[in-house]
Write an enzyme that holds these catalytic residues in place. Structure first.
Site, PDB file in Angstrom:
ATOM      1  N   SER A  67     -46.712  53.652   2.385  1.00  0.00           N
ATOM      2  CA  SER A  67     -46.609  53.365   0.948  1.00  0.00           C
ATOM      3  C   SER A  67     -45.229  53.536   0.328  1.00  0.00           C
ATOM      4  O   SER A  67     -45.042  53.163  -0.830  1.00  0.00           O
ATOM      5  CB  SER A  67     -47.595  54.220   0.164  1.00  0.00           C
ATOM      6  OG  SER A  67     -48.870  53.667   0.284  1.00  0.00           O
ATOM      7  N   LYS A  93     -43.943  58.090  -9.140  1.00  0.00           N
ATOM      8  CA  LYS A  93     -45.226  57.447  -8.864  1.00  0.00           C
ATOM      9  C   LYS A  93     -46.333  58.259  -9.537  1.00  0.00           C
ATOM     10  O   LYS A  93     -46.272  59.502  -9.561  1.00  0.00           O
ATOM     11  CB  LYS A  93     -45.423  57.399  -7.340  1.00  0.00           C
ATOM     12  CG  LYS A  93     -46.652  56.621  -6.871  1.00  0.00           C
ATOM     13  CD  LYS A  93     -46.728  56.649  -5.346  1.00  0.00           C
ATOM     14  CE  LYS A  93     -47.911  55.878  -4.793  1.00  0.00           C
ATOM     15  NZ  LYS A  93     -47.997  55.979  -3.316  1.00  0.00           N
ATOM     16  N   SER A  95     -48.695  51.361  -1.334  1.00  0.00           N
ATOM     17  CA  SER A  95     -49.248  51.593  -2.657  1.00  0.00           C
ATOM     18  C   SER A  95     -48.182  51.844  -3.723  1.00  0.00           C
ATOM     19  O   SER A  95     -48.455  51.739  -4.911  1.00  0.00           O
ATOM     20  CB  SER A  95     -50.208  52.778  -2.635  1.00  0.00           C
ATOM     21  OG  SER A  95     -49.517  53.964  -2.255  1.00  0.00           O
TER      22      SER A  95
HETATM   23  N1  GLN Z   1     -51.731  50.901   3.037  1.00  0.00           N
HETATM   24  C1  GLN Z   1     -52.132  52.129   3.656  1.00  0.00           C
HETATM   25  C2  GLN Z   1     -53.488  52.512   3.115  1.00  0.00           C
HETATM   26  O1  GLN Z   1     -54.030  51.769   2.379  1.00  0.00           O
HETATM   27  C3  GLN Z   1     -51.125  53.206   3.402  1.00  0.00           C
HETATM   28  C4  GLN Z   1     -51.151  53.694   2.013  1.00  0.00           C
HETATM   29  C5  GLN Z   1     -50.260  54.878   1.793  1.00  0.00           C
HETATM   30  O2  GLN Z   1     -49.324  55.136   2.562  1.00  0.00           O
HETATM   31  N2  GLN Z   1     -50.587  55.649   0.781  1.00  0.00           N
HETATM   32  O3  GLN Z   1     -54.011  53.528   3.414  1.00  0.00           O
END
Ligand code: GLN
Length: 471
Positions: free
Chosen positions: A163, A64, A139
């Site tokens: 994410s 990532k 994400s």
């Molecule tokens: N969707 C969650 C956020 O927007 C989690 C994102 C993540 O785990 N990086 O914060």
């Protein structure tokens, strides 16, 4: 002559076997994945950039784009880091290198990992290999889309509130968010430091366990890390006799959970019972009521502090201006997209004098309650089971204009993240032809239990991880 490999079906374990038996060279394997990327990534946009030359003597891996890679641009999905080429490797990247893994490329992410669909990436969204009109989740949608479409045997993601687990569910992968403190964040672009964890995504539980064993363990460069209390075991069981599985009683009345998700989840529970598991009910009242608001105070508060370093002076592009102050203002205004800006404002507000006690302080108290209620539940059960995501993959644009709808995607993944606990998502069936994820949560350092349970269920469920349209 190069062996012909079907990257869509090849697990990391299979690929390692081929390389070890010299049936394929690391360079040929790398080339096979680059071919698959050339064929399918124009549509999916799982990768932000690929590496043409294999750098290791083993199989490839996708990382990532929040993971710093020496000599390879790392943007965290943000314009404010465009052109930033780290002069060092994140510890997880270095550990992959030391294991001989070759960097295949950097995968797409919501900007600074803020989002649940990858639509917040400054470089355009990724698409779901099961249906390209749908999001892959986020994400870490890039890594999950890549693994699902045979564009990488495995990859690493980062998980703050879901994410790794949520995109794994939406793309039909296996994903692990490890126990807080087991994997180094050194060199990983920080979002919310009391929550961020790095973890593996792959097609099988065994691959996930293997990759976890490569990256986990104490790192002197990240003082929040510890040595694992026991070595990682590669699971290979057939039964779940004696395994106590708790299902939160709140799940039943959560209206956000789609019917198709519910039935796939219930089917998985029945299988678990048939395999000898003992099912019972646990109680997580604070988690589903206050988990999300708690997370959306703590995560933005920490983000507002972490993102203060992007000032135009040190990393990425700089907007020219007459004074230093104007330069910083313009760089941040032009460099950050709408979601990081929203989080910086929310977080700064929650931390400001006069509001601190009412918001951030209150959220910290709720977090303590969440930790306590999970500890209580996990004293009676080995594993807690829920669906990973309340819904299957949704159309691009569906939630993009409604931040609260997007935040609600993580309703089920967030509470255990706040409690620092490990969670494994495995595919447990289809709803309208789209993958549904089963989330297994464990006690602190309970990864081996999750791997054992996950692998047995994975065998019993027999989910085909190759998207139907690519078979
Ligand atoms: N969707 C969650 C956020 O927007 C989690 C994102 C993540 O785990 N990086 O914060």
């Amino acid at each position: 002559m190069a062996a012909v490999v079907d990257t869509l079906r090849l697990t990391a374990e299979d690929a390692l076997g081929l390389v070890k038996r010299r049936e394929i060279s690391p360079a040929e394997l790398h080339a096979a994945y680059l071919d698959a990327i050339g064929e399918r990534d124009g549509e999916l946009h799982a990768y932000l950039r690929t590496c043409e030359q294999p750098s290791g003597e083993s199989i490839p891996i996708a990382l990532k784009d929040v993971i710093s890679t020496k000599g390879v641009e790392t943007t965290a999905g943000s314009k404010i880091l465009s052109g930033y080429v780290p002069v060092f490797d994140a510890t997880v990247a270095a550990r992959c290198k030391a294991a001989g893994l070759t960097l295949l490329g950097k995968t797409n992410t919501d900007e600074f990992a803020m989002g649940s669909s990858t639509e917040n990436s400054a470089w355009g969204p990724s698409r779901n290999p099961w249906d390209p009109t749908l999001v892959p989740g986020g994400s870490g949608g890039g890594t999950s889309a890549a693994v699902s479409a045979g564009l990488a045997p495995w990859g690493l993601g980062s998980d703050t509130g879901g994410s790794i687990k949520q995109p794994s569910a939406l793309c039909g992968n296996v994903g692990l968010r490890p126990t807080y403190g087991t994997v180094s964040r050194y060199g990983v672009v920080a979002f919310a430091s009391s929550l961020d964890q790095v973890g593996p995504v792959a097609k099988t539980v065994r691959d996930v366990a293997l990759l976890y064993s490569i990256i986990a363990g104490r790192d002197p460069l990240d003082s929040t890390t510890v040595e694992l209390p026991e070595p990682v075991e590669l699971p290979a069981g057939e039964r779940l006799d004696g395994l106590r599985i708790g299902v939160p009683k709140q799940i039943e009345s959560l209206a956000a959970i789609e019917m198709g998700v519910r039935s796939a989840f219930e089917h998985a529970l029945e299988l678990a019972r048939d395999l000898g598991a003992e099912l019972g009910e646990c109680d997580l009242p604070t988690s589903y009521r206050y988990g999300m608001p708690c997370y959306y105070l703590i995560a933005p508060a920490e983000a507002s502090s972490n993102l203060a370093r992007y000032d135009g002076a040190r990393f990425g592009p700089r907007s020219e201006a007459a004074t230093y102050r104007e330069m910083v203002e313009r760089t941040r205004d032009e460099g950050f997209g709408p979601e990081p800006k929203r989080r910086i404002m929310l977080g700064t507000y929650a931390l400001s004098a006069g509001y601190f006690d009412a918001f951030y302080g209150q959220a910290q108290k709720v977090r303590t309650l969440l930790i306590q209620e999970h500890r209580e539940a996990l004293s009676r059960f080995d594993v807690i089971a829920t669906p990973t995501s309340p819904t299957v993959a949704f159309p691009l644009g569906d939630k993009a204009a409604d931040p609260l709808a997007m935040y609600a995607c993580d309703l089920l993944t967030i509470p255990s993240c706040l409690a620092g606990l490990p969670g494994l998502s495995i595919p447990c069936g289809l709803s309208d032809g789209l993958p549904v994820g089963l989330q297994l949560l464990g006690a602190q350092f309970g990864e081996n239990t999750l791997f054992r349970a996950g692998q047995v269920l994975e065998q019993a469920i027999g989910f085909d991880t190759v998207p139907e349209r690519l078979r």
